[in-house]
Scaffold this active site. Structure first.
Site, PDB file in Angstrom:
ATOM      1  N   THR A   1       2.652  -3.103  21.351  1.00 56.05           N
ATOM      2  CA  THR A   1       3.999  -2.439  21.231  1.00 56.05           C
ATOM      3  C   THR A   1       3.496  -0.691  21.327  1.00 56.05           C
ATOM      4  O   THR A   1       3.152  -0.203  20.432  1.00 56.05           O
ATOM      5  CB  THR A   1       4.524  -2.874  19.883  1.00 56.05           C
TER       6      THR A   1
ATOM      7  N   LYS B   1       0.725  -1.231   0.051  1.00 56.98           N
ATOM      8  CA  LYS B   1       0.039  -0.137   0.034  1.00 56.98           C
ATOM      9  C   LYS B   1       0.685   1.358   0.087  1.00 56.98           C
ATOM     10  O   LYS B   1       0.308   2.263  -0.531  1.00 56.98           O
ATOM     11  CB  LYS B   1      -1.050   0.227   1.274  1.00 56.98           C
TER      12      LYS B   1
HETATM   13  P1  NAP Z   1      -0.646  -4.909  10.615  1.00 59.79           P
HETATM   14  O1  NAP Z   1      -0.318  -3.835  10.113  1.00 59.79           O
HETATM   15  O2  NAP Z   1       0.195  -6.246  10.480  1.00 59.79           O
HETATM   16  O3  NAP Z   1      -0.855  -4.659  12.316  1.00 59.79           O
HETATM   17  C1  NAP Z   1      -1.307  -5.714  13.101  1.00 59.79           C
HETATM   18  C2  NAP Z   1      -1.803  -5.195  14.559  1.00 59.79           C
HETATM   19  O4  NAP Z   1      -2.091  -6.161  15.201  1.00 59.79           O
HETATM   20  C3  NAP Z   1      -0.668  -4.434  15.194  1.00 59.79           C
HETATM   21  O5  NAP Z   1      -1.034  -3.326  15.757  1.00 59.79           O
HETATM   22  C4  NAP Z   1      -0.321  -5.860  16.314  1.00 59.79           C
HETATM   23  O6  NAP Z   1       0.493  -5.149  17.155  1.00 59.79           O
HETATM   24  C5  NAP Z   1      -1.348  -6.216  16.366  1.00 59.79           C
HETATM   25  N1  NAP Z   1      -1.240  -7.636  16.880  1.00 59.79           N
HETATM   26  C6  NAP Z   1      -1.058  -8.869  16.020  1.00 59.79           C
HETATM   27  N2  NAP Z   1      -0.880  -9.662  16.902  1.00 59.79           N
HETATM   28  C7  NAP Z   1      -1.127  -9.355  18.411  1.00 59.79           C
HETATM   29  C8  NAP Z   1      -1.469 -10.078  19.488  1.00 59.79           C
HETATM   30  N3  NAP Z   1      -1.207 -11.381  19.627  1.00 59.79           N
HETATM   31  N4  NAP Z   1      -1.809  -9.256  20.788  1.00 59.79           N
HETATM   32  C9  NAP Z   1      -2.023  -7.940  20.467  1.00 59.79           C
HETATM   33  N5  NAP Z   1      -1.752  -7.385  19.099  1.00 59.79           N
HETATM   34  C10 NAP Z   1      -1.364  -8.176  18.078  1.00 59.79           C
HETATM   35  O7  NAP Z   1      -1.922  -5.511  10.031  1.00 59.79           O
HETATM   36  P2  NAP Z   1      -3.258  -4.522   9.456  1.00 59.79           P
HETATM   37  O8  NAP Z   1      -2.951  -4.755   7.960  1.00 59.79           O
HETATM   38  O9  NAP Z   1      -3.705  -3.587  10.312  1.00 59.79           O
HETATM   39  O10 NAP Z   1      -4.609  -5.824   9.785  1.00 59.79           O
HETATM   40  C11 NAP Z   1      -4.992  -5.901  10.978  1.00 59.79           C
HETATM   41  C12 NAP Z   1      -6.230  -6.832  10.842  1.00 59.79           C
HETATM   42  O11 NAP Z   1      -7.320  -6.135  10.020  1.00 59.79           O
HETATM   43  C13 NAP Z   1      -6.143  -7.962   9.908  1.00 59.79           C
HETATM   44  O12 NAP Z   1      -5.747  -9.175  10.474  1.00 59.79           O
HETATM   45  C14 NAP Z   1      -7.539  -8.048   9.351  1.00 59.79           C
HETATM   46  O13 NAP Z   1      -8.283  -9.165   9.989  1.00 59.79           O
HETATM   47  C15 NAP Z   1      -8.260  -7.060   9.372  1.00 59.79           C
HETATM   48  N6  NAP Z   1      -8.464  -6.132   8.132  1.00 59.79           N
HETATM   49  C16 NAP Z   1      -9.926  -6.014   7.733  1.00 59.79           C
HETATM   50  C17 NAP Z   1     -10.146  -5.693   6.500  1.00 59.79           C
HETATM   51  C18 NAP Z   1     -11.628  -5.674   6.406  1.00 59.79           C
HETATM   52  O14 NAP Z   1     -11.777  -5.024   5.061  1.00 59.79           O
HETATM   53  N7  NAP Z   1     -12.597  -5.777   7.221  1.00 59.79           N
HETATM   54  C19 NAP Z   1      -9.386  -5.176   5.694  1.00 59.79           C
HETATM   55  C20 NAP Z   1      -8.092  -5.523   6.067  1.00 59.79           C
HETATM   56  C21 NAP Z   1      -7.479  -5.970   7.195  1.00 59.79           C
HETATM   57  P3  NAP Z   1       2.028  -4.837  17.396  1.00 59.79           P
HETATM   58  O15 NAP Z   1       2.226  -3.444  16.691  1.00 59.79           O
HETATM   59  O16 NAP Z   1       2.355  -5.087  18.910  1.00 59.79           O
HETATM   60  O17 NAP Z   1       2.542  -5.925  16.521  1.00 59.79           O
END
Ligand code: NAP
Length: 523
Positions: A405, A312
């Protein structure tokens, strides 16, 4: 480009004639328009068996249903090691029995002793054609265009079939260029997962055939997709030289719902458009190489892209480098998830993630004005969180970011002028709007929630961006505490609807999008 009928073929790799008949009927029921009898898989092979199979197919499915008969050399991927003399007998017999095409290895055909009987059988046959094939199961060919010319120079009536292995999506362009530039009929595509788009686009660019498998376990080459997927997801019968292209650029891309969703809606709206999964591995340089490859070939007809992890930010940078236009909030978020290719390859970048999420919240709270000064807690500080925080701040909400974090929460909060805290401090919050933007609770770890149950209360709107499963533990807890809920599918469908409109200037079919995602989740 040689514009001619391009067939969706299924390779039949049965051990017996009876098994072959069963496989053919499944292939036809699932949409095959041609079969390739891989007779090198048949045990105790005889010309008589092959003749009976050809007669059965012609009797059952009619004359316009073409048959390729192949008896492949093991050195070129054959199954049973039949001697070359016997394999030539099988092909000559197949031509006499009415096969439309026989496929022989180019290298073996260059041996003088191997030509005579095939040439005689071809001259006796009314419509039989010879496919001369050459495969590389490991790499690309050094110079595919010269190989094509070499085959045609050696035997001008032949249909060259040139198949190689792609290691990267950019390796597909050799095959696409050859199809586009070919003056004679040919069959060209790349194997391997990275070769997928060349198999699908072979149909658009007039390859005599492209090959699909009966099922995942019955693939006869790496990277084949099933005939059912080819027909149901990629609408194979509708692909032609005028088809406009779209796709999702991602790594990984296999799990993406977007091809199923957008193709279903293109079909529903009667549009000659096709949406592809585009696996672009690597960093900005790789993204740039792919985009340059695509945009340089205007004849491919790419008109738009969805973009997701990890590209992105790369999409935003690329559009700006090319003098394109990025919408203001997408620029502030630092991420583009939708690219539209305008006239003269002018690029436009949008972020429908934030817009889709904010629309879902606005619909639940009863208007955008209700977001002004609302107390919102956002869990997570990744890409989705960033988009939603930007959208909420833009709408006047008071946002506090909680993240595992803390330093990442701090950085995001600083950029958008909001508060932040460690996720461990989330207990006792008083937010009216609570949004999970982490991956916690996503299948297969669906028994997890990023927050304890006692943070939910009434009145509160709880929104989980995770949509697999549809009802996460976060949402189950929220409902149990009397909070109102929004599921991740709402956001997904909203952003996809917006993308569809950017791609087509038409409204998508919301219900069809929802049903398509649910059907994919149910798989
Ligand atoms: P990302 O940039 O990798 O961010 C992941 C986030 O999750 C970070 O804040 C991370 O915290 C946190 N995290 C991961 N594992 C964790 C754990 N075990 N405990 C606490 N926090 C944890 O991912 P993203 O692109 O933002 O996507 C996040 C989620 O959004 C996806 O998994 C997906 O299910 C959802 N999503 C939904 C849509 C939709 O259209 N509905 C579209 C895209 C994504 P840290 O910073 O501490 O690592």
């Amino acid at each position: 480009m040689f514009v001619a009928m391009s067939y969706l073929a299924v390779s039949i790799s049965a051990r017996t004639a009876e098994e072959a008949i069963d496989q053919i009927s499944v292939a036809v029921a699932n949409g095959a328009k041609m079969v390739e009898l891989r007779t090198d898989f048949i045990e105790d092979l005889t010309s008589e068996k092959v003749g009976k199979l050809i007669a059965h197919i012609k009797g059952q499915y009619g004359k316009p249903f073409p048959i390729i008969v192949t008896c492949r050399d093991v050195s070129q991927g054959g199954a049973i090691n039949y001697p070359v003399k016997m394999r030539i007998d099988i092909l000559a017999g197949a031509l006499r029995a009415g096969a439309d095409f026989v496929d022989f290895e180019y290298n073996n055909f260059t041996v003088a002793d191997n030509q005579e009987r095939i040439k005689v059988a071809l001259s006796d046959s009314v419509r039989g054609r010879l496919i001369l094939s050459h495969h590389d199961f490991k790499n690309k060919f050094e110079n595919i265009a010269s190989l094509y010319r070499k085959i045609l120079m050696f035997y001008p009536p032949a249909i060259p079939k040139i198949i190689y292995t792609a290691d990267d999506i950019n390796d597909c362009f050799d095959a696409l260029d050859l199809l586009y530039n070919a003056s004679e009929q040919c069959i060209v595509f790349a194997m391997g997962q990275a070769g997928l788009i060349s198999r699908i686009l072979a149909k658009k660019l007039g390859s005599v055939a492209t090959f699909a498998s009966l099922s995942d376990s019955q693939a006869t080459a790496q990277g084949q997709i099933t005939v059912e997927e080819f027909q149901n997801i990629y609408r194979s019968d509708t692909i032609d030289d005028k088809t406009q292209l779209y796709g999702i650029i991602a790594d990984p891309v296999g799990h993406s719902m977007s091809p199923a969703v957008h193709n279903a809606c293109f079909g529903d709206a009667g549009l000659n458009k096709l949406y592809l999964p585009l696996l672009v591995e690597g960093d900005y340089d790789d993204f740039e190489i792919f985009m340059n490859n695509v945009l340089r070939r205007s004849w491919l007809g790419f008109k738009g892209f969805s973009v997701t992890v990890p590209h992105k930010e790369n999409a935003l940078k690329y559009i700006k480098a090319k003098g394109g236009v990025v919408e203001a909030l997408a620029e502030k978020i630092g991420a583009v998830n939708t690219i539209v290719v305008g006239p003269g390859n002018k690029l436009f970048g949008y972020n429908t993630d934030y817009a889709g999420a904010i629309e879902a919240i606005v619909n639940k709270v009863g208007g955008r004005d209700k977001l002004m000064n609302i107390d919102a807690a956002v869990i997570g500080a990744g890409g989705v969180s960033r988009a939603i925080v930007a959208g909420l701040v833009d709408a006047g909400a008071k946002v506090k970011i909680y993240n595992r974090t803390t330093r990442k929460a701090k950085k995001l909060a600083k950029q958008f002028g909001c508060e932040y805290a460690s996720l461990s401090k989330v207990g006792g919050i008083k937010a009216e709007l609570l949004i999970n933007c982490t991956s916690v609770g996503m299948s297969p770890k669906a028994d997890h929630s990023p927050v304890p149950i006692d943070v939910f209360r009434q009145p509160m709107v709880a929104f989980d961006t995770v949509y697999n499963p549809l009802e996460t533990l976060f949402l189950t807890h929220a409902k149990a505490c009397g909070a109102e809920t929004i599921d991740g599918l709402e956001m997904f469908v909203n952003q996809a609807m917006m993308q569809f409109e950017l791609f087509t200037s038409k409204k998508g079919n919301r219900q069809l999008m929802r049903d398509t995602v649910l059907a994919q989740l149910g798989k």
